[in-house]
Enzyme design. Sequence first.
Site, PDB file in Angstrom:
ATOM      1  N   LYS A 133      65.368  78.363  48.639  1.00  0.00           N
ATOM      2  CA  LYS A 133      64.474  78.814  49.706  1.00  0.00           C
ATOM      3  C   LYS A 133      63.744  80.098  49.317  1.00  0.00           C
ATOM      4  O   LYS A 133      62.592  80.310  49.706  1.00  0.00           O
ATOM      5  CB  LYS A 133      65.272  79.018  50.995  1.00  0.00           C
ATOM      6  CG  LYS A 133      65.782  77.716  51.615  1.00  0.00           C
ATOM      7  CD  LYS A 133      64.629  76.801  52.004  1.00  0.00           C
ATOM      8  CE  LYS A 133      65.094  75.579  52.761  1.00  0.00           C
ATOM      9  NZ  LYS A 133      63.978  74.705  53.195  1.00  0.00           N
ATOM     10  N   TYR A 169      72.015  77.213  48.176  1.00  0.00           N
ATOM     11  CA  TYR A 169      70.916  76.977  49.122  1.00  0.00           C
ATOM     12  C   TYR A 169      69.864  78.086  49.095  1.00  0.00           C
ATOM     13  O   TYR A 169      68.665  77.817  48.986  1.00  0.00           O
ATOM     14  CB  TYR A 169      71.497  76.832  50.530  1.00  0.00           C
ATOM     15  CG  TYR A 169      70.487  76.659  51.631  1.00  0.00           C
ATOM     16  CD1 TYR A 169      69.704  75.509  51.707  1.00  0.00           C
ATOM     17  CD2 TYR A 169      70.318  77.634  52.621  1.00  0.00           C
ATOM     18  CE1 TYR A 169      68.784  75.341  52.725  1.00  0.00           C
ATOM     19  CE2 TYR A 169      69.407  77.473  53.650  1.00  0.00           C
ATOM     20  CZ  TYR A 169      68.641  76.328  53.696  1.00  0.00           C
ATOM     21  OH  TYR A 169      67.732  76.156  54.704  1.00  0.00           O
ATOM     22  N   SER A 192      62.894  63.868  61.314  1.00  0.00           N
ATOM     23  CA  SER A 192      63.894  64.481  62.191  1.00  0.00           C
ATOM     24  C   SER A 192      63.756  65.992  62.155  1.00  0.00           C
ATOM     25  O   SER A 192      63.005  66.548  61.341  1.00  0.00           O
ATOM     26  CB  SER A 192      65.317  64.089  61.759  1.00  0.00           C
ATOM     27  OG  SER A 192      65.603  64.585  60.459  1.00  0.00           O
ATOM     28  N   SER A 205      60.751  77.566  54.889  1.00  0.00           N
ATOM     29  CA  SER A 205      61.859  78.180  54.174  1.00  0.00           C
ATOM     30  C   SER A 205      63.025  78.338  55.145  1.00  0.00           C
ATOM     31  O   SER A 205      63.377  77.416  55.858  1.00  0.00           O
ATOM     32  CB  SER A 205      61.423  79.523  53.568  1.00  0.00           C
ATOM     33  OG  SER A 205      62.464  80.118  52.842  1.00  0.00           O
TER      34      SER A 205
END
Length: 337
Positions: free
Chosen positions: A195, A191, A69, A177
């Site tokens: 990244k 989060y 997805s 990223s």
Amino acid sequence: MSSEEELSSTITDWLFFSSWWLFLPFIMLLVVVAFVVAFVLLLYMISPLISPKPLKLNGAHVVVTGGSSGIGKSIAMECYRQGAFITLVARDESKLVQAKKEVEKCAINDKQCQEKLGPVDMLVNCAGTSFSGKFEEVEVERFRSMMEVNYLGSVYPTRAVITTMKERRMGRILFISSQAGQIGLFGYTAYSPSKFALRGLAESLQMEMKPYNIYVTVAYPPDTDTPGLAEENRTKPLETRLISETSGVTQPEQVAKIVVKDAVQGNFNSSVGPDGYMLSALTCGMSPVTSITEGLQQIVTMGLFRTIALFYLGSFDSIVRRCMIQREQAKAADKRE
């Protein structure tokens, strides 16, 4: 020669030399401009000589993790349209089956893909998840899971293909990223670190792999219209939502076209849109460059972009401050009632 003639000659010579000195700054400026123009033209001429040879996707084997997805699926479809053989890797079997139909290629088990489709020419590390929330409200387990999925979820597939790439002396590794991996924002304390970690991994890996003609790309897409973003919006704090709205939402197909092109070209940084370009230039630091012109552009634009960034940061701080005041006023009103 009379004294008057000598005096006139002396004055004429003095005026000539005085005028010449007046024009000296202008002459020097012309020389500098000419030198800069010649230098820039030289850079454009020799830049292709040091850039990596583009990877031909037609007939190449591309593995996409998180390919069921969102951005991963769009990247798979973009590579497929360019003639690549696709291997999709994902956790959700039902989504994977649906993605298989859309990409028109069967998904093959990760351990068997090199045997059935040949060595991997390009690995796209797109498996990941997002979450936003205030630091003190985020469960400690969430910090661990973010690193496991977003960081280690890219380490493991890369280790699986890198040995063969080194033996063949060719390959591309793409890490997806986020702009939240370039700038830390309110609500992304769990989060953003996961990244940011990809950047460190990519820089170190690129230095190791460059002698083997293997090039690493880190893509920093903005908010993209994906199921992951929809899920994140369910818990997104007001401050985070207001800050995110300043840049809008990008379609995954647009992101896919840009990052695939950059990966094929062997570019280390891949950004989307004007904001993304500015962020990449601002945060380039000691990151690799694959063309001299890219490095020159970063040098020239750094000062201007830093000035613009200060206004952005001031705007973000203002949003956070207003939200805090509104909450405090609401609490005070509740107490009075």
